[in-house]
Design a protein around this motif. Sequence first.
Motif, mmCIF file in Angstrom:
data_model
loop_
_atom_site.group_PDB
_atom_site.id
_atom_site.type_symbol
_atom_site.label_atom_id
_atom_site.label_comp_id
_atom_site.label_asym_id
_atom_site.label_seq_id
_atom_site.Cartn_x
_atom_site.Cartn_y
_atom_site.Cartn_z
ATOM 1 N N THR A 1 4.343 -5.548 -50.966
ATOM 2 C CA THR A 1 4.572 -6.756 -50.360
ATOM 3 C C THR A 1 3.372 -7.708 -50.576
ATOM 4 O OG1 THR A 1 6.251 -5.769 -48.787
ATOM 5 C CG2 THR A 1 5.358 -8.053 -48.151
ATOM 6 N N LEU B 1 12.416 -10.634 -49.090
ATOM 7 C CA LEU B 1 11.600 -11.865 -48.626
ATOM 8 C C LEU B 1 11.882 -11.599 -47.176
ATOM 9 C CD1 LEU B 1 9.772 -14.471 -48.591
ATOM 10 C CD2 LEU B 1 11.977 -15.680 -48.444
ATOM 11 N N ASN B 2 10.599 -11.376 -46.421
ATOM 12 C CA ASN B 2 10.693 -11.062 -44.864
ATOM 13 C C ASN B 2 11.676 -9.943 -44.799
ATOM 14 O OD1 ASN B 2 8.740 -13.211 -44.253
ATOM 15 N ND2 ASN B 2 10.322 -14.677 -44.381
ATOM 16 N N THR C 1 2.976 -14.245 -48.905
ATOM 17 C CA THR C 1 4.426 -15.034 -48.848
ATOM 18 C C THR C 1 5.357 -13.947 -48.201
ATOM 19 O OG1 THR C 1 4.738 -13.996 -51.300
ATOM 20 C CG2 THR C 1 3.669 -16.164 -50.970
ATOM 21 N N GLN C 2 5.012 -12.725 -47.915
ATOM 22 C CA GLN C 2 6.043 -11.717 -47.554
ATOM 23 C C GLN C 2 7.011 -11.473 -48.353
ATOM 24 O OE1 GLN C 2 4.862 -9.761 -44.741
ATOM 25 N NE2 GLN C 2 3.193 -10.885 -44.934
ATOM 26 N N TYR C 3 6.739 -11.542 -49.588
ATOM 27 C CA TYR C 3 7.798 -11.311 -50.813
ATOM 28 C C TYR C 3 7.337 -10.130 -51.274
ATOM 29 C CZ TYR C 3 11.166 -12.702 -54.456
ATOM 30 O OH TYR C 3 12.229 -12.850 -55.183
#
Length: 334
Positions: A234, A276-277, A238-240
Amino acid sequence: MLYASNGKKSTAGQTTPRTLKKNGALALSSLLLCLTVNASAAEGITYGGPRGGTDIGGAYLPPVSGFYGIALGWGATANGYYGNNARSDSAVKFDGTPIVGGLGLLYVYPFKLAGGTLASSVLETYALVARLCLNNVCKNQNGFGDLYSDILMWSKYLGTGGAANNLPYGLTVKAAMSMSFPTGKYRADSPVPNFGSNLYRIIPNFALTYLTGPNVLGDGVEISTQFFYGVTPTNDATQYKSGDTIDIDFAVSQRSGRWQYGIAGNYAVQLNDDKLNGTVVPGGDRLGLVTLGPVVSYEIPSWKSVVKAKLQLPVYTRNTAHQSALLVTLVKAF
């Protein structure tokens, strides 16, 4: 984003200095970059090995201990972004013309393990000129890409010995543990693709190269392939999270004296959906890619070098930039 996707070797015991330098140089000269874009400009997918993709001589390493240098030039032109349907995505408009240079070094250790050659390598690239446009926002970019390292490679010749011309006829295998390091230029809020990924990636890989006997065209036909598994973490900025990838590089070529020429390509696929997240993004955005094109190399004994050129043309593109690219490399034994 700009990313890079190899290195090779030769361990035939009866190989002459000229041939073993050529085999090792061809292995090292397989370095090419891949341009990858997602709908979020800061995000992208890296896949495969060194910045360029492997091709001829994928399992070879020079059996002679010492340092080997690499210089490369890479240019590409991208004319669109292809989405989940493997066709041009009307919601994401992308084009770019990056020109990238790179320098690398390989060291072959002065000892063997289980009869195989051991080596380590490192490669860094720098975007000299790159005009990138995403959704009508254009920017001239330059800067370093992520550093790639074959932390440890092991190659062993399993054939019957150089039956003629002191070449490694038969099968050679290679296994390696490789990584990419987030040294490249990166901004989480960049309006266009970054050159860096902000990711540490672990990339175990192995290669097989088989050389047939001499034929009417020369020294023999070489069939080479290399398999990479890319573990993608991850992005903490950006937590992507992009999914893990499998990349299979391949080449079929004719060896004839100082020349080697043929067809090279790669197949890359993403195994998991992007998140994402922790939530899967709409459509999953899984990468899919097939490229194909000619490759040619020429040995220059007086320079202790090999020069190689490779053209990559898009055959199938999904969730990445649709592009054509040209790579030229020079590999020199010190």
